[in-house]
Write a protein that holds these residues in place. Structure first.
Motif, short mmCIF file in Angstrom:
data_model
loop_
_atom_site.label_atom_id
_atom_site.label_comp_id
_atom_site.label_asym_id
_atom_site.label_seq_id
_atom_site.Cartn_x
_atom_site.Cartn_y
_atom_site.Cartn_z
N ALA A 109 -16.21 -83.99 44.81
CA ALA A 109 -14.81 -84.37 45.06
C ALA A 109 -13.91 -83.18 45.41
CB ALA A 109 -14.25 -85.12 43.86
N GLN A 110 -13.94 -82.13 44.58
CA GLN A 110 -13.02 -81.01 44.83
C GLN A 110 -13.35 -80.29 46.14
OE1 GLN A 110 -11.59 -78.50 41.59
NE2 GLN A 110 -12.62 -79.81 40.11
N GLU A 111 -14.63 -80.12 46.38
CA GLU A 111 -15.09 -79.42 47.60
C GLU A 111 -14.61 -80.15 48.87
OE1 GLU A 111 -19.44 -79.52 49.63
OE2 GLU A 111 -19.41 -79.29 47.44
N VAL A 112 -14.79 -81.48 48.89
CA VAL A 112 -14.38 -82.27 50.05
C VAL A 112 -12.85 -82.32 50.15
CG1 VAL A 112 -14.45 -84.57 51.14
CG2 VAL A 112 -16.50 -83.65 50.04
N ALA A 113 -12.19 -82.54 49.01
CA ALA A 113 -10.72 -82.60 49.00
C ALA A 113 -10.11 -81.28 49.49
CB ALA A 113 -10.21 -82.95 47.60
N ASP A 114 -10.69 -80.15 49.08
CA ASP A 114 -10.19 -78.84 49.52
C ASP A 114 -10.26 -78.72 51.05
OD1 ASP A 114 -9.78 -78.12 46.89
OD2 ASP A 114 -11.58 -76.88 46.72
N LYS A 115 -11.37 -79.20 51.60
CA LYS A 115 -11.56 -79.13 53.06
C LYS A 115 -10.51 -79.99 53.78
CE LYS A 115 -14.90 -81.31 55.18
NZ LYS A 115 -16.21 -81.83 55.57
N TRP A 116 -10.26 -81.17 53.22
CA TRP A 116 -9.27 -82.07 53.83
C TRP A 116 -7.85 -81.48 53.74
CZ3 TRP A 116 -11.20 -87.39 51.52
CH2 TRP A 116 -12.38 -87.76 52.18
N ILE A 117 -7.52 -80.89 52.59
CA ILE A 117 -6.19 -80.29 52.42
C ILE A 117 -5.97 -79.19 53.47
CG2 ILE A 117 -4.82 -78.81 50.87
CD1 ILE A 117 -5.94 -80.56 48.52
N ALA A 118 -7.04 -78.46 53.78
CA ALA A 118 -6.93 -77.35 54.75
C ALA A 118 -7.00 -77.82 56.20
CB ALA A 118 -8.04 -76.34 54.47
N SER A 119 -7.22 -79.13 56.43
CA SER A 119 -7.49 -79.64 57.79
C SER A 119 -6.30 -79.64 58.73
CB SER A 119 -8.04 -81.07 57.71
OG SER A 119 -6.99 -81.97 57.35
N GLY A 120 -5.08 -79.73 58.15
CA GLY A 120 -3.89 -79.82 59.00
C GLY A 120 -3.64 -81.22 59.53
N GLU A 121 -4.52 -82.18 59.18
CA GLU A 121 -4.34 -83.57 59.64
C GLU A 121 -3.65 -84.37 58.53
OE1 GLU A 121 -8.04 -85.38 61.03
OE2 GLU A 121 -8.76 -83.38 61.56
N GLU A 122 -2.58 -85.08 58.90
CA GLU A 122 -1.73 -85.74 57.91
C GLU A 122 -2.49 -86.58 56.88
OE1 GLU A 122 2.36 -88.41 57.63
OE2 GLU A 122 1.38 -88.17 59.59
N LEU A 123 -3.31 -87.52 57.33
CA LEU A 123 -3.96 -88.42 56.37
C LEU A 123 -5.11 -87.77 55.63
CD1 LEU A 123 -3.84 -91.90 58.15
CD2 LEU A 123 -2.46 -91.09 56.24
N ARG A 124 -5.79 -86.82 56.26
CA ARG A 124 -6.84 -86.09 55.53
C ARG A 124 -6.19 -85.23 54.43
NH1 ARG A 124 -10.49 -87.12 59.55
NH2 ARG A 124 -12.67 -86.96 58.91
N MET A 125 -5.10 -84.57 54.77
CA MET A 125 -4.38 -83.77 53.77
C MET A 125 -3.89 -84.67 52.64
SD MET A 125 -2.28 -81.57 56.58
CE MET A 125 -1.18 -80.61 55.55
N SER A 126 -3.34 -85.80 53.02
CA SER A 126 -2.84 -86.76 52.03
C SER A 126 -3.96 -87.23 51.10
CB SER A 126 -2.22 -87.95 52.77
OG SER A 126 -1.78 -88.92 51.87
N ALA A 127 -5.12 -87.54 51.68
CA ALA A 127 -6.27 -87.98 50.88
C ALA A 127 -6.76 -86.87 49.96
CB ALA A 127 -7.41 -88.44 51.80
N GLY A 128 -6.73 -85.63 50.45
CA GLY A 128 -7.17 -84.50 49.63
C GLY A 128 -6.29 -84.30 48.41
N TRP A 129 -4.97 -84.28 48.64
CA TRP A 129 -4.04 -84.13 47.51
C TRP A 129 -4.15 -85.34 46.58
CZ3 TRP A 129 -1.87 -79.67 46.36
CH2 TRP A 129 -1.63 -78.73 47.37
N SER A 130 -4.30 -86.54 47.15
CA SER A 130 -4.40 -87.76 46.33
C SER A 130 -5.66 -87.73 45.48
CB SER A 130 -4.41 -89.01 47.21
OG SER A 130 -3.15 -89.18 47.81
N CYS A 131 -6.75 -87.22 46.06
CA CYS A 131 -8.00 -87.15 45.30
C CYS A 131 -7.80 -86.31 44.05
CB CYS A 131 -9.12 -86.58 46.17
SG CYS A 131 -10.70 -86.52 45.31
N TYR A 132 -7.08 -85.19 44.18
CA TYR A 132 -6.79 -84.36 43.00
C TYR A 132 -5.96 -85.12 41.97
CZ TYR A 132 -8.91 -79.90 44.18
OH TYR A 132 -9.83 -78.91 44.42
N CYS A 133 -5.07 -85.98 42.45
CA CYS A 133 -4.28 -86.79 41.50
C CYS A 133 -5.20 -87.70 40.69
CB CYS A 133 -3.25 -87.65 42.24
SG CYS A 133 -1.99 -86.68 43.09
N TRP A 134 -6.14 -88.36 41.39
CA TRP A 134 -7.08 -89.25 40.68
C TRP A 134 -7.95 -88.45 39.72
CZ3 TRP A 134 -5.46 -93.94 41.09
CH2 TRP A 134 -4.92 -94.41 42.29
#
Length: 235
Positions: A109-134
Motif C-alpha cells: 500500500a505505502q509503496e504504491v501510494a507514494d508513487k501515485w502521490i509523486a505522479s502529478g496526476e490529480e486522481l492518482r495523487m488523490s488516491a495516494g493521499w486517500s490510501c494513507y488516510c485509510w
C-alpha cells in the motif's frame, strides 16, 4: 454467480434518485444508481472473488466497479493491477473509495501510494493521499515511519493550496487523519492545520466549499476520540 448475473441483480437495485446523486458527483453512464448498503446481501452471497471482481470492474459501469472493490481480493493484486484499476478510475468516488480502499488492505500500500502521490496526476495523487488516510485510520501507529509522515505533513503545508482540486481535498483529509488517528504527530498535525487554514475546493457547476482540518481535529479532541482506529477498511 457470473458477471452477467451480478449486473442483472445490480440493475434491479438501481434507483433514479441515487443515480442522479452519483452523477452530480462526477459519475457518468453506464450506471444504475445502487446504494452501497443495498449491495451487501449480494456481496455476502459471493464472498471474495478476484476473477469476478476483475470482470465487473472492466465493465466501466460505476456500480459494478464499486461492487468489484467490495469482493476483490487485495492480496491477489499486484502494483500493476492497481495501476490498471486507477487507469479506469475516472472520478474521485472510484479513485479514493474503491481503488485506494482496496490498496489499503495490501502489504504494498505505502509503496504504491507514494508513487501515485509523486505522479502529478490529480486522481492518482488523490488516491495516494486517500490510501494513507485509510491506512492511518486502521493500522497501528508503529507500522508507520514517524519521520516520513512528518515529511508528508510538510508537503501538505507547502503545496496544498496550489494542488488540483481533488488532490487538495484528499490532502486536507490526510492532515485531519494524522491529527485524529496518528498519536505521535497529533501536535504537529494541529500546527500544520493552523498554518494551512481553510482550503477552498472549487467544483464544476457547484458552489466552492471550504475545508478546515484544524476545526475538524478540534471536534475530535472535544469528543475524546483522538487515536481512534477503525476495525476494518472495507465495509
Amino acid at each position: 454467480m457470473n458477471a452477467e448475473t451480478v449486473m442483472q441483480e445490480l440493475e434491479a437495485l438501481g434507483k433514479e434518485r441515487t443515480k442522479k446523486m452519483y452523477m452530480s458527483n462526477g459519475a457518468h453512464e453506464p450506471l444504475f444508481g445502487v446504494a452501497t448498503g443495498a449491495m451487501k446481501p449480494i456481496a455476502k452471497k459471493i464472498g471474495i472473488n478476484q476473477a469476478l471482481a476483475e470482470d465487473l470492474y472492466a465493465t466501466g459501469n460505476y456500480d459494478a466497479m464499486y461492487f468489484a472493490g467490495i469482493i476483490a481480493d487485495p492480496k491477489a493484486m499486484t502494483a500493476a493491477d492497481f495501476d490498471r484499476w486507477m487507469d479506469s478510475a475516472y472520478f474521485y468516488m472510484l479513485s479514493d473509495y474503491v481503488v485506494a480502499v482496496t490498496l489499503a488492505e495490501t502489504a504494498i500500500a505505502q509503496e504504491v501510494a507514494d508513487k501515485w502521490i509523486a505522479s502529478g496526476e490529480e486522481l492518482r495523487m488523490s488516491a495516494g493521499w486517500s490510501c494513507y488516510c485509510w491506512l492511518l485510520g486502521n493500522r497501528a501507529d508503529i507500522e508507520f515511519s514517524e519521520s516520513k509522515i512528518a515529511g508528508m505533513l510538510d508537503v501538505v503545508k507547502n503545496t496544498i493550496h496550489d494542488s488540483p482540486e481533488r488532490t487538495k481535498s484528499a490532502m486536507n483529509n490526510f492532515l485531519y487523519t494524522v491529527g485524529f488517528s496518528f498519536l505521535p504527530l497529533h501536535e504537529k498535525a494541529i500546527e500544520t492545520a493552523k498554518a494551512v487554514g481553510p482550503v477552498e475546493i472549487k467544483r464544476d457547476k457547484k458552489k466552492s466549499s471550504l475545508l478546515n482540518a484544524y476545526e475538524s481535529i478540534q471536534k475530535e479532541v472535544d469528543r475524546g476520540k483522538i487515536g481512534f482506529k477503525r476495525k476494518y477498511v472495507r465495509c
